[in-house]
Design an enzyme around this catalytic site. Structure first.
Site: not given
Ligand code: ADP
Length: 171
Positions: A18, A42, A96, A135
């Site tokens: 992130h 979630k 990703r 996460s």
């Molecule tokens: P959500 O509940 O929207 O999936 P996340 O916190 O999992 O929220 O992710 C928020 C954003 O960050 C999403 O666009 C996700 O694809 C991106 N993201 C999460 N982890 C990574 C990573 N390792 N590299 C690039 N983008 C990421």
């Protein structure tokens, strides 16, 4: 240069993946709103919205950000309502592996259908290092006391370990 962009997510907790997206997005926009989703579908959320915001603020303060104002806020309800309210020009999402793609396109098409405000969505590809970082993987590693330094900042690592102890009833 974009005027105002938004990067929404659950951030439970914020990972280096992130932070990489936030850092790169900060070079594209004058203002970046990092929006923490409150009504996540979630089921296995570890950190409260306040805790997630605190972890984000702490981690962002360690980034080398030059000309971008970053604010972290909580949001409930539809993302498009927030985009309209905050007059956002660009929505940032991280991509990703291929597995993210279908969900992201579905989400984007739905958002565009729901809003009258014109905004663009920019997908930033994950850096190679963080391609498979999420996460939920971080929470799993924390639960089994694995090394977290590659995945999160030291502060987040400390808070994750506290959370695991709390969950194990140690306090
Ligand atoms: P959500 O509940 O929207 O999936 P996340 O916190 O999992 O929220 O992710 C928020 C954003 O960050 C999403 O666009 C996700 O694809 C991106 N993201 C999460 N982890 C990574 C990573 N390792 N590299 C690039 N983008 C990421």
């Amino acid at each position: 240069m974009i005027k105002r962009a938004i990067y929404p997510g659950s951030f439970d907790p914020v990972t280096k993946g992130h932070l990489d997206i936030i850092h790169r997005a900060s070079k594209l926009t004058e203002e970046l709103i990092v929006a923490v989703l409150q009504n996540s579908s979630k089921s296995n959320i570890w950190f409260s919205v306040e805790e997630r915001i605190n972890l984000l603020k702490h981690s962002i303060s360690e980034l080398d950000v030059e000309n971008c104002k970053i604010k972290v806020i909580a949001f409930k309800g539809l993302l498009v309502d927030l985009i309209e309210r905050e007059d956002v020009d660009v929505l940032i999402r991280g991509l990703r592996a291929v597995s993210d793609y279908e969900y992201e396109v579905q989400l984007d098409l739905t958002n565009k259908q729901l809003t009258k405000k014109e905004f663009e969505t920019i997908f930033l590809n994950s850096s190679r290092k963080y391609l498979y970082l999420s996460s939920s993987i971080v929470r799993d590693v924390a639960l089994h006391k694995g090394e977290l330094k590659y995945f999160v900042t030291d502060y987040v690592k400390k808070e994750l370990m506290k959370k695991v102890d709390e969950m194990n009833g140690k306090k």
